[in-house]
Design a protein around this motif. Structure first.
Motif, short mmCIF file in Angstrom:
data_model
loop_
_atom_site.label_atom_id
_atom_site.label_comp_id
_atom_site.label_asym_id
_atom_site.label_seq_id
_atom_site.Cartn_x
_atom_site.Cartn_y
_atom_site.Cartn_z
N UNK A 203 0.87 -1.17 0.00
CA UNK A 203 0.00 0.00 0.00
C UNK A 203 0.90 1.23 0.00
N UNK A 204 0.67 2.11 -0.94
CA UNK A 204 1.46 3.33 -1.06
C UNK A 204 0.56 4.55 -0.90
N UNK A 205 1.13 5.60 -0.34
CA UNK A 205 0.44 6.88 -0.25
C UNK A 205 1.38 7.95 -0.81
N UNK A 206 0.77 8.85 -1.57
CA UNK A 206 1.53 9.97 -2.13
C UNK A 206 1.42 11.14 -1.17
N UNK A 207 2.54 11.52 -0.58
CA UNK A 207 2.60 12.63 0.37
C UNK A 207 3.64 13.63 -0.13
N UNK A 208 3.25 14.89 -0.18
CA UNK A 208 4.16 15.95 -0.65
C UNK A 208 4.76 15.60 -2.01
N UNK A 209 3.92 15.00 -2.89
CA UNK A 209 4.35 14.67 -4.24
C UNK A 209 5.20 13.42 -4.37
N UNK A 210 5.35 12.66 -3.29
CA UNK A 210 6.24 11.49 -3.30
C UNK A 210 5.48 10.24 -2.87
N UNK A 211 5.58 9.18 -3.65
CA UNK A 211 4.97 7.89 -3.31
C UNK A 211 5.89 7.13 -2.36
#
Length: 129
Positions: free
Chosen positions: A103-111
């Motif tokens: 499971x990945x989340x994109x935070x501040x433009x970064x996966x």
């Protein structure tokens, strides 16, 4: 619809993850996993659930292949909704076959990987000679 840039960035995280795991490169794993990530799965009948740093430290105790050694892996699927994605990866590592769900989340433009769940496939019974 999956944007090309998101696909490429997620694929790059998966490559970091695979190389970090298979070649024993903790720096790549630290970049691939979010600092608060967890990993869970069964190995040898025991259930494991650990925070990122503990998982990486435990993994580094195993026999690791030299960097650059070819390995078998496939990015089977990517399912993305907004800033979350679920990736299915299969690989063979140290004689065992695995299926990983990341499971990945994109935070501040970064996966980054926020959770890894894995399944170790049972070995087929040996055939008598």
């Amino acid at each position: 619809m999956l944007a090309g840039n998101d696909f490429d960035n997620i694929r790059a995280v998966v490559v970091l993850y695979l190389e970090g795991m298979i070649w024993g490169q903790p720096d790549k794993l630290v970049r691939a996993f979010h600092p608060k990530a967890t990993a869970a799965g069964h190995d040898f009948g025991a259930f494991f659930n650990s925070p990122r740093d503990e998982f990486i430290a435990d993994w580094m105790k195993l026999a690791i292949l030299p960097a650059g050694t070819p390995y078998a892996a496939a990015l089977v699927s990517i399912d993305i909704t907004g800033d979350i994605a679920v990736v299915k990866v299969t690989n063979t590592c140290f004689g065992d076959d695995y299926t990983d769900y990341l499971t990945l989340i994109k935070t501040a433009g970064r996966w980054q990987i926020t959770h890894k769940a894995w399944f170790t496939h049972p070995k087929p019974p040996e055939t008598p000679v």
